[in-house]
Every structure is written in C-alpha cells, then in structure tokens.
Design an enzyme around this catalytic site. Structure first.
Site, PDB file in Angstrom:
ATOM      1  N   HIS A   1       0.508  -0.692  -2.419  1.00  9.55           N
ATOM      2  CA  HIS A   1       0.190   0.692  -2.045  1.00  9.55           C
ATOM      3  C   HIS A   1       1.451   1.554  -2.081  1.00  9.55           C
ATOM      4  O   HIS A   1       2.472   1.175  -1.513  1.00  9.55           O
ATOM      5  CB  HIS A   1      -0.408   0.724  -0.642  1.00  9.55           C
ATOM      6  CG  HIS A   1      -1.858   0.324  -0.623  1.00  9.55           C
ATOM      7  ND1 HIS A   1      -2.698   0.643   0.412  1.00  9.55           N
ATOM      8  CD2 HIS A   1      -2.600  -0.353  -1.527  1.00  9.55           C
ATOM      9  CE1 HIS A   1      -3.911   0.179   0.143  1.00  9.55           C
ATOM     10  NE2 HIS A   1      -3.871  -0.440  -1.022  1.00  9.55           N
TER      11      HIS A   1
ATOM     12  N   TYR B   1      -4.653   6.707   8.428  1.00 10.28           N
ATOM     13  CA  TYR B   1      -4.365   6.738   9.862  1.00 10.28           C
ATOM     14  C   TYR B   1      -4.889   8.070  10.387  1.00 10.28           C
ATOM     15  O   TYR B   1      -4.410   9.125   9.964  1.00 10.28           O
ATOM     16  CB  TYR B   1      -2.857   6.662  10.114  1.00 10.28           C
ATOM     17  CG  TYR B   1      -2.264   5.288   9.863  1.00 10.28           C
ATOM     18  CD1 TYR B   1      -1.871   4.885   8.583  1.00 10.28           C
ATOM     19  CD2 TYR B   1      -2.092   4.385  10.918  1.00 10.28           C
ATOM     20  CE1 TYR B   1      -1.325   3.635   8.360  1.00 10.28           C
ATOM     21  CE2 TYR B   1      -1.538   3.127  10.699  1.00 10.28           C
ATOM     22  CZ  TYR B   1      -1.164   2.754   9.422  1.00 10.28           C
ATOM     23  OH  TYR B   1      -0.621   1.506   9.202  1.00 10.28           O
TER      24      TYR B   1
ATOM     25  N   PRO C   1       0.093  -2.561  17.257  1.00 17.48           N
ATOM     26  CA  PRO C   1      -0.161  -2.779  15.829  1.00 17.48           C
ATOM     27  C   PRO C   1      -0.087  -1.528  14.957  1.00 17.48           C
ATOM     28  O   PRO C   1      -0.128  -1.650  13.733  1.00 17.48           O
ATOM     29  CB  PRO C   1      -1.598  -3.327  15.814  1.00 17.48           C
ATOM     30  CG  PRO C   1      -2.224  -2.791  17.051  1.00 17.48           C
ATOM     31  CD  PRO C   1      -1.139  -2.700  18.063  1.00 17.48           C
TER      32      PRO C   1
ATOM     33  N   LYS D   1       4.106  -3.694  12.135  1.00 16.61           N
ATOM     34  CA  LYS D   1       5.456  -4.279  12.079  1.00 16.61           C
ATOM     35  C   LYS D   1       5.544  -5.737  12.509  1.00 16.61           C
ATOM     36  O   LYS D   1       6.556  -6.395  12.242  1.00 16.61           O
ATOM     37  CB  LYS D   1       6.413  -3.453  12.961  1.00 16.61           C
ATOM     38  CG  LYS D   1       6.731  -2.085  12.391  1.00 16.61           C
ATOM     39  CD  LYS D   1       7.656  -2.190  11.199  1.00 16.61           C
ATOM     40  CE  LYS D   1       7.786  -0.906  10.431  1.00 16.61           C
ATOM     41  NZ  LYS D   1       7.294  -0.952   9.057  1.00 16.61           N
TER      42      LYS D   1
ATOM     43  N   TYR E   1       8.119   3.087   7.751  1.00 15.85           N
ATOM     44  CA  TYR E   1       6.866   2.407   7.424  1.00 15.85           C
ATOM     45  C   TYR E   1       7.088   1.349   6.339  1.00 15.85           C
ATOM     46  O   TYR E   1       6.563   0.232   6.437  1.00 15.85           O
ATOM     47  CB  TYR E   1       5.809   3.424   6.982  1.00 15.85           C
ATOM     48  CG  TYR E   1       4.419   2.825   6.924  1.00 15.85           C
ATOM     49  CD1 TYR E   1       3.634   2.742   8.078  1.00 15.85           C
ATOM     50  CD2 TYR E   1       3.897   2.324   5.734  1.00 15.85           C
ATOM     51  CE1 TYR E   1       2.376   2.170   8.042  1.00 15.85           C
ATOM     52  CE2 TYR E   1       2.637   1.745   5.694  1.00 15.85           C
ATOM     53  CZ  TYR E   1       1.879   1.679   6.846  1.00 15.85           C
ATOM     54  OH  TYR E   1       0.624   1.112   6.807  1.00 15.85           O
TER      55      TYR E   1
HETATM   56  C1  PHB Z   1      -4.655  -4.173   9.024  1.00 14.18           C
HETATM   57  O1  PHB Z   1      -5.030  -4.084   7.849  1.00 14.18           O
HETATM   58  O2  PHB Z   1      -5.076  -5.063   9.774  1.00 14.18           O
HETATM   59  C2  PHB Z   1      -3.698  -3.191   9.565  1.00 14.18           C
HETATM   60  C3  PHB Z   1      -3.188  -2.219   8.727  1.00 14.18           C
HETATM   61  C4  PHB Z   1      -2.296  -1.285   9.205  1.00 14.18           C
HETATM   62  C5  PHB Z   1      -1.902  -1.322  10.526  1.00 14.18           C
HETATM   63  C6  PHB Z   1      -2.403  -2.296  11.375  1.00 14.18           C
HETATM   64  C7  PHB Z   1      -3.296  -3.250  10.892  1.00 14.18           C
HETATM   65  O3  PHB Z   1      -1.063  -0.382  10.987  1.00 14.18           O
END
Ligand code: PHB
Ligand code: APR
Length: 395
Positions: free
Chosen positions: A75, A204, A296, A300, A388
């Site tokens: 990505h 997000y 989460p 990280k 990120y």
């Molecule tokens: C996930 O795909 O489980 C996932 C992706 C991004 C995050 C947290 C979990 O920030």
C-alpha cells in the site's frame, strides 16, 4: 538437573521469538524456542496485519519475504476520513518512497516457523516456561514443562519474547524495573468478513459516532473495526448494528455502501499503552510485547517486535563473533528510542481519532483542529507518513 543446552534460550514463538531465532541462525548462533501453545494455535491466532517498510526489508533480507511479496498487498497510501470527508495520504510520495505491506501477522508466523523447521531449528511447542533463573550469573537457565515433565534449558542468554502475560519479565526484580502505563476509555470491536473491500487502501475514520477502521486481509476479505466501550458486551453488537455503524462512520460524503458479508471472528479488544524499562537485566533480554504494548491504532505492535529483535540479534552477533558486548549493554537504550517514538505515535493516532465521552467542547474543537491541520499542512501530514511507514533503521 542436567538439561538441554543452547546459546540463546528464547521464550515464546510469536513474531519476536521466531524472527530472533531465524536471524541468529543466519549468523551461526544456536537457539531453542519454547512455546506454551501448539503450532496450530500460534499459526491461526488473529492479530494485526500492517508491516512497516523496515519490517518488509528485514523479512526480505532474512530470506523469509517471498510469500509476503507474492500474497501481501503493498500500500502506498491510506485514507483519513473526518466526519464523512475522505482525504488520501500519499505515504510513498511523502516519505521518499516508503510503503507498508498488508500481510497478516499469523502469515508472518507461519513463514518463520517453516523457515526454522527447514533449517532444522528447534521449536518446542506446548512447552511452557515456568521460570527464568540465574540470569545475573554467567549460566542462566529456563525451567519449563514439556510432555508432562519439568525440564531445564541451560543457555548463555535468555530472550524473553513471551508477550505481555509471559514469565520472563517477572524474573526481573520489581525494584529493577520501572513500568509506564496508560489505559483508554474505549476499545475496538473487530470483525473479519469475506466481503469485498470498499476501497483499495485502509480508511481511518474519525466520526461523531466514534472511530472506525477499514482494513483487509486480501482483495476478498475485509477486516473492520468500530470503536466501542471497553465494557461493552458482544451481545449488544448484533451483526446488523456493526454494519450500520461501519457504514455511518466510514461512508464518505458521496456515499460508500459496504457490501455486508458474513461476520466472523467478532471480538472486543481493550487498549493499553505499556512500557517496562529497562529491557534487560543481567543476561535476560526482553523483546516485543513482553516489554511494551501499544494501542492498535498506529499498527506498531508487530513492527516494534521486529525492530527489537533486529537490534538484539546484531548485538548477540557482535558478542559471539568479536567478543564485543557493547551492543548488548546498549540494547535497552537503543530499543527504547524506537519504542517511545512508537508509543507517542500510537497514543497520538488513538487520541486524535477516537471519540471520548469525557471530552469537553474545547477538547473536541482541539481534536478537529488537529485533524484539519493534518489535511491542510504538508509538514503535519509528512510527520504522520514518516511515523506510519516507520522511521528508517539507524544501521
Ligand atoms: C488490521 O488490519 O488488523 C489493522 C490495520 C491497521 C491498524 C490496526 C489493525 O492500525
Ligand atoms: N512459555 C512459553 N511461551 C509463552 C509463555 C510461557 N510461559 N507465555 C507466553 N508464551 C508465548 C505465547 O503463547 C505467544 O505465542 O509467547 C508468545 C508471544 O508472542 P506474541 O504475543 O505474538 O508477542 P511478540 O512475539 O512480542 O509479538 C508482538 O504480537 O500481540 C501482538 O500486537 C502484538 O503485533 C504484536 C506482536
């Protein structure tokens, strides 16, 4: 009791323990991994799924990146969606070419177990470590139970890669350890669904109704999260309610209907920030979740585990190859630099994106101003992109 002997005794076959064992083997250093659970259990455990650039590179360099390269999804951007308005963040353009890979943690675990077994590495499954002993002397040992019998693993060093509930950290006397912690007034309800992703990149979303995250495991499997209360009961979240909330929080102004599929793996995860310092005591070294937990939101956890064992493997290599222990002595300080950067970023992403019932009107305005600044300012969005995708390794 005479027992097995190795150079590095590793507790835990999560990503930290397995990658450490693999990196050490590449340098001719012997290790034994003790894992309390079965192989099937660790290979199926659903965890996170976003690998930073440095993690991708580390797996590639270690020769375990082939399936990730074939099946993972590279990505180059993410979307930030604020009250229905979406903004793409060009991660690669903002960081001089860095990217992230969507590839589930349990797939990384499967690849590492396969690599260790092909190389005749020793992983004892269903072998629960009971205690780490004498790690302040030259010959530490791990007492463990395997096949109903108590046994001993004698080693030069012990790596505590046994996650947040492991035993390794508890071998450090409380007065030698400082713990920093923070809890959050929200949690994530996560689902896995065999339904096509509504977008190619992660979304997000900050919304008045709460945070939501759209992620994926493959082009036909979605991984979705909605903010809920830490004490929420799953019974209060029938499937329809989850889809309604996801659609309300993720839908852009133009409307972004989600294809509702079967709901699998429904679970609520609380959030916590935690750091134990130092990450070393005598000949015991902590790595990964045994030393730190991040909420989460910044994805990280796995990446920090990889960064820790990368440092630790290089430090052990310097010790065995050149009899140089300076990198081992510096391990905790070196690792904690990245740990605290990731702690700050994870706390920041979490508090910037979630809705808090305790927030005053003033707090909410500050939160919106912060998100607006990310959208408008190249300095602010570059900082987000740099964190990120993960800061480059110093070596
Ligand atoms: C996930 O795909 O489980 C996932 C992706 C991004 C995050 C947290 C979990 O920030
Ligand atoms: N003896 C042997 N094994 C143990 C013991 C014990 N006493 N206690 C725990 N373990 C094992 C667990 O069963 C688990 O397989 O240690 C392993 C720790 O693995 P993880 O929890 O995956 O931790 P780590 O390798 O540090 O990876 C961090 O995992 O929790 C996620 O989000 C986190 O992505 C991050 C990653």
């Amino acid at each position: 009791m005479p027992g097995m002997r190795t150079q590095v005794g590793i507790v835990g076959a999560g990503p930290a323990g397995l990658l450490l064992s693999h990196l050490l083997a590449l340098n001719g250093i012997a290790s034994v991994v003790l894992e309390a659970r079965s192989r099937a259990y660790v290979e199926e455990r659903i965890r996170a799924g976003v690998l930073e650039q440095g993690t991708i590179d580390t797996l590639d360099e270690a020769g375990v990146g082939a399936r990730m390269r074939r099946e993972g999804l590279l990505h180059h951007g993410i979307e930030l969606c604020v009250n229905g308005r979406g903004h793409r963040i060009d991660l690669t353009g903002l960081t001089g070419g860095r990217a992230v890979m969507v590839y589930a943690q349990q797939e990384v675990v499967k690849d590492l177990i396969a690599a260790r077994l092909v190389a005749d590495g020793t992983i004892l499954f269903e072998a629960e470590a009971l205690a780490v002993e004498d790690h302040c002397a030259d010959r530490p040992r791990i007492r463990y139970r395997h096949a109903g019998q108590e046994q001993t693993l004698n080693c030069d060093f012990v790596a505590g890669c046994d996650g947040t509930h492991g035993v390794a950290r508890s071998a450090i006397p409380p007065d030698a350890l400082t713990v920093f912690e923070r809890s959050y007034p929200y949690a994530w309800l996560g689902i896995l669904s065999p339904s096509p992703p509504p977008a190619d990149e992660l979304i997000y979303a900050h919304h008045e109704r709460g945070f939501a995250l759209y992620s994926m495991r493959s082009p036909s499997v979605s991984r979705l999260y909605v903010q809920c209360a830490p004490d929420d009961d799953l019974a209060a979240w029938p499937d329809e309610r989850i889809w309604d909330e996801l659609e309300a929080r993720l839908g852009s102004e133009a409307g972004r209907p989600l294809q509702r599929g079967e709901v699998q793996q429904k679970a609520i995860t609380p959030m916590r920030s935690f750091v134990a310092e130092p990450m070393q005591h005598g000949r015991l070294f902590l790595a990964g979740d045994s030393a730190h937990i991040v909420p989460p939101t910044g994805a990280k956890g796995l990446n920090l585990a990889v960064a820790d064992v990368r440092l630790l493997s290089r430090a052990l290599e310097a010790f065995y190859r050149h009899n140089d222990s300076t990198r081992l002595e510096r391990y905790s300080a070196d690792a904690l630099w990245r740990v605290w950067r990731a702690q700050h970023f994870s706390w920041w992403m979490t508090t910037a994106l979630h809705r808090s019932d305790d927030a005053s009107g003033f707090d909410r305005r500050l939160q919106l101003s912060q998100l607006d600044y990310i959208i408008r300012s190249s300095a602010a969005v570059t900082s987000l992109a740099e964190n990120y995708t993960g800061l480059p390794f110093a070596d």
